[in-house]
Design a protein around this motif. Sequence first.
Motif, short mmCIF file in Angstrom:
data_model
loop_
_atom_site.label_atom_id
_atom_site.label_comp_id
_atom_site.label_asym_id
_atom_site.label_seq_id
_atom_site.Cartn_x
_atom_site.Cartn_y
_atom_site.Cartn_z
N GLY A 169 -49.83 36.92 -26.77
CA GLY A 169 -48.44 36.97 -26.33
C GLY A 169 -47.49 36.89 -27.50
N LEU A 170 -46.21 37.24 -27.23
CA LEU A 170 -45.20 37.19 -28.29
C LEU A 170 -44.99 35.77 -28.81
CD1 LEU A 170 -42.46 39.67 -27.00
CD2 LEU A 170 -44.04 40.01 -28.88
N ASP A 171 -45.14 34.81 -27.92
CA ASP A 171 -44.93 33.42 -28.34
C ASP A 171 -46.01 32.93 -29.29
OD1 ASP A 171 -46.27 31.80 -25.35
OD2 ASP A 171 -46.84 33.65 -26.40
N GLN A 172 -47.14 33.67 -29.39
CA GLN A 172 -48.21 33.28 -30.30
C GLN A 172 -48.08 33.94 -31.68
OE1 GLN A 172 -51.81 34.28 -28.26
NE2 GLN A 172 -51.55 32.73 -26.67
N LEU A 173 -47.08 34.83 -31.86
CA LEU A 173 -46.93 35.58 -33.10
C LEU A 173 -45.67 35.14 -33.83
CD1 LEU A 173 -47.86 39.17 -31.84
CD2 LEU A 173 -49.34 37.55 -33.01
N ARG A 174 -45.72 35.23 -35.16
CA ARG A 174 -44.55 34.97 -35.97
C ARG A 174 -43.71 36.25 -36.07
NH1 ARG A 174 -47.52 31.75 -40.98
NH2 ARG A 174 -48.54 30.15 -39.70
N ASP A 175 -42.47 36.14 -36.59
CA ASP A 175 -41.55 37.29 -36.64
C ASP A 175 -42.11 38.43 -37.46
OD1 ASP A 175 -38.56 35.20 -36.71
OD2 ASP A 175 -39.78 35.94 -35.04
N PHE A 176 -42.69 38.12 -38.65
CA PHE A 176 -43.19 39.22 -39.47
C PHE A 176 -44.44 39.84 -38.85
CE2 PHE A 176 -46.99 37.52 -41.43
CZ PHE A 176 -46.84 36.15 -41.28
N GLU A 177 -45.23 39.02 -38.06
CA GLU A 177 -46.39 39.59 -37.38
C GLU A 177 -45.95 40.51 -36.25
OE1 GLU A 177 -49.64 35.98 -38.09
OE2 GLU A 177 -48.47 36.05 -36.24
N VAL A 178 -44.83 40.18 -35.54
CA VAL A 178 -44.31 41.06 -34.48
C VAL A 178 -43.86 42.38 -35.07
CG1 VAL A 178 -42.49 41.30 -32.76
CG2 VAL A 178 -43.68 39.12 -33.00
N MET A 179 -43.16 42.33 -36.22
CA MET A 179 -42.70 43.56 -36.86
C MET A 179 -43.85 44.43 -37.33
SD MET A 179 -39.43 44.10 -36.96
CE MET A 179 -39.40 45.24 -38.34
N SER A 180 -44.87 43.80 -37.93
CA SER A 180 -45.99 44.59 -38.43
C SER A 180 -46.82 45.18 -37.30
CB SER A 180 -46.87 43.71 -39.32
OG SER A 180 -47.42 42.64 -38.58
N ARG A 181 -46.84 44.50 -36.13
CA ARG A 181 -47.67 44.98 -35.02
C ARG A 181 -46.94 46.03 -34.18
NH1 ARG A 181 -52.11 42.76 -32.05
NH2 ARG A 181 -52.14 40.98 -33.46
N TYR A 182 -45.62 45.79 -33.82
CA TYR A 182 -44.91 46.66 -32.87
C TYR A 182 -43.78 47.47 -33.51
CZ TYR A 182 -47.31 43.59 -29.58
OH TYR A 182 -48.26 42.90 -28.89
N ARG A 183 -43.46 47.24 -34.78
CA ARG A 183 -42.40 47.95 -35.51
C ARG A 183 -41.02 47.71 -34.87
NH1 ARG A 183 -44.08 54.01 -36.65
NH2 ARG A 183 -42.21 53.80 -37.97
N LEU A 184 -40.85 46.63 -34.12
CA LEU A 184 -39.58 46.20 -33.54
C LEU A 184 -39.50 44.69 -33.68
CD1 LEU A 184 -39.38 48.31 -30.24
CD2 LEU A 184 -37.98 48.60 -32.28
N ASP A 185 -38.21 44.21 -33.72
CA ASP A 185 -38.08 42.77 -33.80
C ASP A 185 -38.24 42.15 -32.42
OD1 ASP A 185 -35.76 43.88 -32.85
OD2 ASP A 185 -34.56 42.17 -33.49
N ARG A 186 -38.35 40.83 -32.40
CA ARG A 186 -38.60 40.11 -31.16
C ARG A 186 -37.46 40.34 -30.15
NH1 ARG A 186 -42.02 35.84 -30.58
NH2 ARG A 186 -42.07 35.58 -32.85
N VAL A 187 -36.17 40.40 -30.59
CA VAL A 187 -35.01 40.56 -29.68
C VAL A 187 -35.06 41.92 -28.99
CG1 VAL A 187 -32.50 40.61 -29.56
CG2 VAL A 187 -33.64 38.99 -31.09
N SER A 188 -35.37 42.98 -29.75
CA SER A 188 -35.42 44.32 -29.16
C SER A 188 -36.51 44.43 -28.12
CB SER A 188 -35.64 45.35 -30.26
OG SER A 188 -34.62 45.29 -31.23
N ILE A 189 -37.67 43.84 -28.42
CA ILE A 189 -38.78 43.91 -27.46
C ILE A 189 -38.43 43.15 -26.20
CG2 ILE A 189 -41.17 43.22 -27.09
CD1 ILE A 189 -41.67 43.74 -30.06
N GLU A 190 -37.80 41.98 -26.35
CA GLU A 190 -37.42 41.22 -25.15
C GLU A 190 -36.36 41.99 -24.35
OE1 GLU A 190 -36.17 37.49 -26.64
OE2 GLU A 190 -38.22 36.70 -26.92
#
Length: 712
Positions: free
Chosen positions: A515-536
């Motif tokens: 889940g997103l809550d298990q990932l850090r910000d740079f891990e979210v960017m490297s995995r989905y190419r979007l920041d956490r706010v955009s994905i939410e």
Amino acid sequence: MSASVTVIFSEALYTTLRKVLRDVASPEIAFAWRAFMFDATSKNILSIPAGSRPATGHTSHRGSAKPAATKGAKQTVAQTEEQPEKTSSSWENRQATTEEQVATVKLQKQWKGYWVRKIRAARTPGSDENQKVLQNLQKCWAIIEQNLDPSNPDHPGLFLFRQMFKLDPDLMVKYPFYKDEWNKISYNDYKGQYPDQPPNNWFVVFREVFLVMEEMLAVPKLYVPISTCMLRVINNDTGEEIPRVFQKVAPYVYKKNRKGYTFVAEARTTDQPLQTGTWRMRMIGSLSPLPAPLRGEVNSSFAVKEIKDYYLPNSKNVIFRYAVKVTEDHLTSIQMNTSKSDVHIKLVVLNNEEEVASTLGKGHAVIPAFTFLKDINPDEEPKRSTSRALHGSDHSNKGESKTKKGGKRGGSGKSNDGRGSTPTPTARSPRTPPASGRSPRRSSQVDHHSDGGLSDGDLEERDLRPHKYIIEAQVLKDSWPLSEASWAFVQMLKEMEKNELKGRRNDRLFRERIGLDQLRDFEVMSRYRLDRVSIEALIGLLADDLMKPTRRSCSISAEIQDGDSTEITELKTDLKQRIESMESSLISKLNTEVGTMKAELQEKINRMDMNLMTIVQNLKDQKTQQAQVANRTRSLLEAERKRKEEKLEAERKRKEEEMLEEERKIKDEEMLEAERKIKEEKLEAERKRKKEKLEAERKKKEDEKLKQKENE
């Protein structure tokens, strides 16, 4: 000659004969020397092994003449074979009767009388026994003459005197040459080579077990072109080290023991590599034979196992812990050093969790000699004794053996699966992390070579319990603190170890849901190419379509599938615009954060550089102070040594002057005695002369009186 001196001479003579005549010793030779010494009481003067008593229970049949046994005959033979066992067992666990004791005394009396009569007959000239004894003694004398060379260090005469002096030291002063024995020394030289060595390396120059035949005062001297080389001597029976003075083995009274003494020369290289060189050890003693190597030569070739790893701080302060599996008895040297030179460490060898060897050190610790014993099966050991006697020492001098295989990291203080062969690790090392954040490593290395097999005495005295050897090192006094960079590296190592263990335990064939809550910000960017706010935000827009609990199994309508809906087109355009704006804002935000982080990192680096410079300056100051203290200590020790030498020299000169004074007094007394004798002789001559003169005058007067009477 008194009876006690006669006994001492007899024992010394028999000891000398046992040494010189060991190749020709026989009952006839022993009887000849009994007759020569007229000795009927000493037991086995030449130590001739006695044979076993022949069996008398039944008659054996050999070859084809063995009769065919019937059933009744078999029973008779069985009864006959059982008869000696019954007879022998009848003497056990009971007191002899009066009649049996009387019979025993009569047998002893008859045998003693026969034995003494036989020795008397052998000493009677002209008898047959005397001729046999004479031939055997002449044969012995021919062998003794071959060893009478004055240059022979094992001269039978010297050996005989030394044996007498050992039995009764008071006899020595009765011989005019006794001072020569006190001033005599013996020495043996042992030489060898050591191979090339890399910089900053610990190694064993040579190691060997020396056996002591008799108690003596001895001192080993090591000559080697390595300033850091040190000789150590360990008593294998007690595990204690012989005292050292100024890092040199002190003169010591070596006593005869069962396992001998291990001589170990260890050295450390400096920042420069070490070229191949030679070494020489001189064993100096007060008499012969000196302590000698177990195999005749000193071993300087070893198999080495080195292990390096990181120290992970733990509650038990364990640096490492390795298990050792032993297949043959091995004499080993264990060494450990840390990259942080002021760490207080303890190196221990455990057997079934019981401490059997240990040493303390500061940045460096050595167990110079320890023997790992294999597990023994008492039932199988007698079967292997014959083959071990034939082949046991053929390969032992090569210094080769299997080396210890790797084990798990021991920093956590837990027991590990480290598998080892016969050797032990000579543990070398934990290394401290450098400024870049590397963490300390621990290392170990092994020096070993196989020793010989077991004797029956060793098998009886050894503990037959299974051995479970563990080599462990611990940090003492909390003397190994870590920096922030080192702690970060340690955490990374622990995470890697956990992941490794988790991967071993939980091998899955599918990808775990994250889940997103298990990932850090740079891990979210490297995995989905979007920041956490955009994905939410996307999830919020599509939540109604993605989370319809009552229509999960319904298919998408045809209008949506065709893509002609105006709402869908507007939604896509809106999403595209939002994504572009978010990407631009995110990029600008990341650039700002990266710049801030760079500035912070640069500032931290500058602070660390300043701290490192301060630490380096402090270390230089400490080294300067230590050098000054060492120089002062060295000068004080040198002054003390010179003072002691001057004192010893003055004492020696004083003793020499006293001896010269005593000799002068003795000479004066002798001269006075000679003058007194001369005066007495002169007085005696003068008295005789006067007496003769008086006698002549008396005779003259008598003659004159006779003449007067004749004239009258």
